[in-house]
Design a protein around this motif. Structure first.
Motif, PDB file in Angstrom:
ATOM      1  N   TYR A  64      36.604  13.254 -51.321  1.00 34.56           N
ATOM      2  CA  TYR A  64      37.400  12.028 -51.231  1.00 34.56           C
ATOM      3  C   TYR A  64      38.253  11.966 -52.488  1.00 34.56           C
ATOM      4  N   GLU A  65      39.460  11.424 -52.371  1.00 29.42           N
ATOM      5  CA  GLU A  65      40.264  11.267 -53.598  1.00 29.42           C
ATOM      6  C   GLU A  65      40.924   9.902 -53.638  1.00 29.42           C
ATOM      7  N   LEU A  66      40.837   9.255 -54.804  1.00 30.35           N
ATOM      8  CA  LEU A  66      41.546   7.985 -55.010  1.00 30.35           C
ATOM      9  C   LEU A  66      42.954   8.303 -55.492  1.00 30.35           C
ATOM     10  N   GLY A  67      43.966   7.882 -54.722  1.00 28.91           N
ATOM     11  CA  GLY A  67      45.350   8.142 -55.124  1.00 28.91           C
ATOM     12  C   GLY A  67      45.684   9.599 -54.861  1.00 28.91           C
ATOM     13  N   ALA A  68      46.198   9.906 -53.681  1.00 32.31           N
ATOM     14  CA  ALA A  68      46.346  11.320 -53.312  1.00 32.31           C
ATOM     15  C   ALA A  68      47.466  12.016 -54.087  1.00 32.31           C
ATOM     16  N   GLY A  69      48.497  11.289 -54.467  1.00 37.44           N
ATOM     17  CA  GLY A  69      49.576  11.886 -55.268  1.00 37.44           C
ATOM     18  C   GLY A  69      50.198  13.087 -54.578  1.00 37.44           C
ATOM     19  N   SER A  70      50.673  14.048 -55.380  1.00 34.25           N
ATOM     20  CA  SER A  70      51.329  15.207 -54.780  1.00 34.25           C
ATOM     21  C   SER A  70      50.314  16.276 -54.382  1.00 34.25           C
ATOM     22  N   GLY A  71      49.057  16.141 -54.832  1.00 32.03           N
ATOM     23  CA  GLY A  71      47.985  17.013 -54.353  1.00 32.03           C
ATOM     24  C   GLY A  71      47.955  18.411 -54.943  1.00 32.03           C
ATOM     25  N   SER A  72      48.830  18.721 -55.912  1.00 31.06           N
ATOM     26  CA  SER A  72      48.889  20.119 -56.368  1.00 31.06           C
ATOM     27  C   SER A  72      47.625  20.523 -57.129  1.00 31.06           C
ATOM     28  N   LYS A  73      47.081  19.604 -57.945  1.00 29.89           N
ATOM     29  CA  LYS A  73      45.840  19.945 -58.668  1.00 29.89           C
ATOM     30  C   LYS A  73      44.653  19.923 -57.731  1.00 29.89           C
ATOM     31  N   THR A  74      44.680  18.989 -56.768  1.00 30.57           N
ATOM     32  CA  THR A  74      43.563  18.862 -55.831  1.00 30.57           C
ATOM     33  C   THR A  74      43.365  20.162 -55.045  1.00 30.57           C
ATOM     34  N   GLU A 117      42.125  14.012 -43.877  1.00 36.67           N
ATOM     35  CA  GLU A 117      42.020  12.732 -43.165  1.00 36.67           C
ATOM     36  C   GLU A 117      42.557  11.628 -44.069  1.00 36.67           C
ATOM     37  N   PRO A 118      43.775  11.154 -43.794  1.00 34.36           N
ATOM     38  CA  PRO A 118      44.356  10.110 -44.648  1.00 34.36           C
ATOM     39  C   PRO A 118      43.677   8.756 -44.433  1.00 34.36           C
ATOM     40  N   ILE A 119      43.464   8.031 -45.521  1.00 32.03           N
ATOM     41  CA  ILE A 119      42.939   6.654 -45.432  1.00 32.03           C
ATOM     42  C   ILE A 119      43.897   5.775 -46.237  1.00 32.03           C
ATOM     43  N   VAL A 120      44.634   4.913 -45.542  1.00 32.67           N
ATOM     44  CA  VAL A 120      45.601   4.064 -46.238  1.00 32.67           C
ATOM     45  C   VAL A 120      44.842   2.911 -46.895  1.00 32.67           C
ATOM     46  N   SER A 121      44.879   2.866 -48.228  1.00 28.22           N
ATOM     47  CA  SER A 121      44.102   1.840 -48.934  1.00 28.22           C
ATOM     48  C   SER A 121      44.638   1.646 -50.350  1.00 28.22           C
ATOM     49  N   ASP A 122      44.663   0.388 -50.781  1.00 25.59           N
ATOM     50  CA  ASP A 122      44.931   0.103 -52.186  1.00 25.59           C
ATOM     51  C   ASP A 122      43.566  -0.009 -52.871  1.00 25.59           C
ATOM     52  N   TYR A 123      43.063   1.129 -53.357  1.00 22.24           N
ATOM     53  CA  TYR A 123      41.697   1.154 -53.901  1.00 22.24           C
ATOM     54  C   TYR A 123      41.549   0.272 -55.140  1.00 22.24           C
TER      55      TYR A 123
END
Ligand code: AVI
Length: 310
Positions: A64-74, A117-123
């Protein structure tokens, strides 16, 4: 915004930076020679992704990731997870639906064995709005949350602690959180990272005024503001401000608000806290984690902490 601009000192929330242009400017910041943050963290993840994933405990890992961003490091961690178990489900939480959809397309095309699996959320407001999607645990699921990039540093400490506690509430003992935190260092290095020679950070900071002009009809004149980065020693944070170059009145029709700014008065737009190991460990302990392992880049400027839920 009404509260921030009518109060003293004047302030604006940093999440306002990230319209399309702000997100583009932030990506440009991550490539600046002075902004070491992204490079230092990528160095750690490049060298230690397999070890990090091995520390996630046994079971069928879901990331799971909070704030997906550009995802390059992930991607470095997702690839390591696929080396461990053949495939991986990556559940990315982000406030922007379009950023999530774009990340899904790009990452699934680039990495075989990955399901996004995208989860739209303001964590930042808690995870209860997506509880339905998070509460259901697949049988045998082992969770690892990622909170990287030192985004934790953009919150006041009580809010940062609350975010970590919200994450902990989604975990069972043995699950983990990988937390990236920018560390205290020489103040000149910090000031340069937030006030670069090419002026990209200045443009990023001022873009918030362009956004307010466009969306709320205001008349901020960007020429009449200067980007300022300050080191606040007592609170161990870089602060970004927009300083008014003259005495002026700005009108924001959508808020029916006149903002009177004195010459040299500033609007405080962002905090970026810089931590010591002890501070990060204390935050994690107070949120219900124990630190299993930590890594730094070669210069010791950035820390990555693998915290296990207790
Ligand atoms: C997103 N966040 C971790 C960045 C930081 O370093 O605090 C935002 C940023 N602000 C100016 N430059 C980068």
């Amino acid at each position: 915004m009404l509260r921030g601009l009518s109060g003293r000192p004047r302030s604006l929330s940093p999440w306002l930076f990230y319209d399309d242009e702000g997100s583009r400017l932030f990506e440009a910041i991550t490539e600046l020679p002075e902004y070491y943050v992204t490079r230092a963290e990528r160095e750690i993840l490049t060298s230690h992704a397999d070890e990090i994933i091995a520390g996630a405990g046994s079971g069928d890992l879901t990331i799971y990731e909070l704030g997906a961003g550009s995802g390059s490091k992930t991607g470095l961690l997702l690839e390591a997870a696929i080396r461990r178990q053949g495939s991986i489900t990556y559940r990315a939480l982000d406030v922007s639906k379009s950023a999530l959809e774009e990340a899904k397309q790009r990452l699934e095309a680039a990495i075989t064995g990955l399901t996004v699996e995208p989860i739209v959320s303001d964590y930042t407001d808690g995870l209860s709005n997506v509880a339905g999607q998070l509460n259901h645990r697949k049988s045998g699921e082992r969770r690892m949350f990622l909170y990287i990039g030192s985004s934790i540093g953009n919150f006041e400490l009580p809010h940062a602690l609350q975010i970590l506690r919200d994450v902990r509430a989604q975990l069972i003992p043995g699950d983990s959180l990988l937390l990236g935190a920018d560390l205290v260092k020489d103040r000149q290095i910090l000031l340069r990272a937030y006030d670069d020679a090419a002026g990209v950070t200045a443009a990023f900071n001022k873009n918030v005024l362009t956004r307010i002009n466009r969306e709320l009809g205001s008349n901020f004149n960007l020429q009449l503001f200067r980007h300022r980065a300050k080191w606040n020693e007592e609170l161990s944070r870089i602060e970004m401000h927009l300083e008014s170059l003259i005495t002026q009145i700005v009108f924001i029709p959508a808020l029916d608000l006149q903002v009177r700014l004195a010459r040299a008065e500033t609007i405080h737009t962002e905090n970026s806290h810089k931590f010591t190991d002890q501070q990060v460990e204390s935050l994690l302990h107070r949120a219900g984690f124990s630190v299993a392992k930590q890594w730094k880049d070669d210069l010791g400027w950035f820390g990555e902490y693998l915290a296990v839920a207790v």
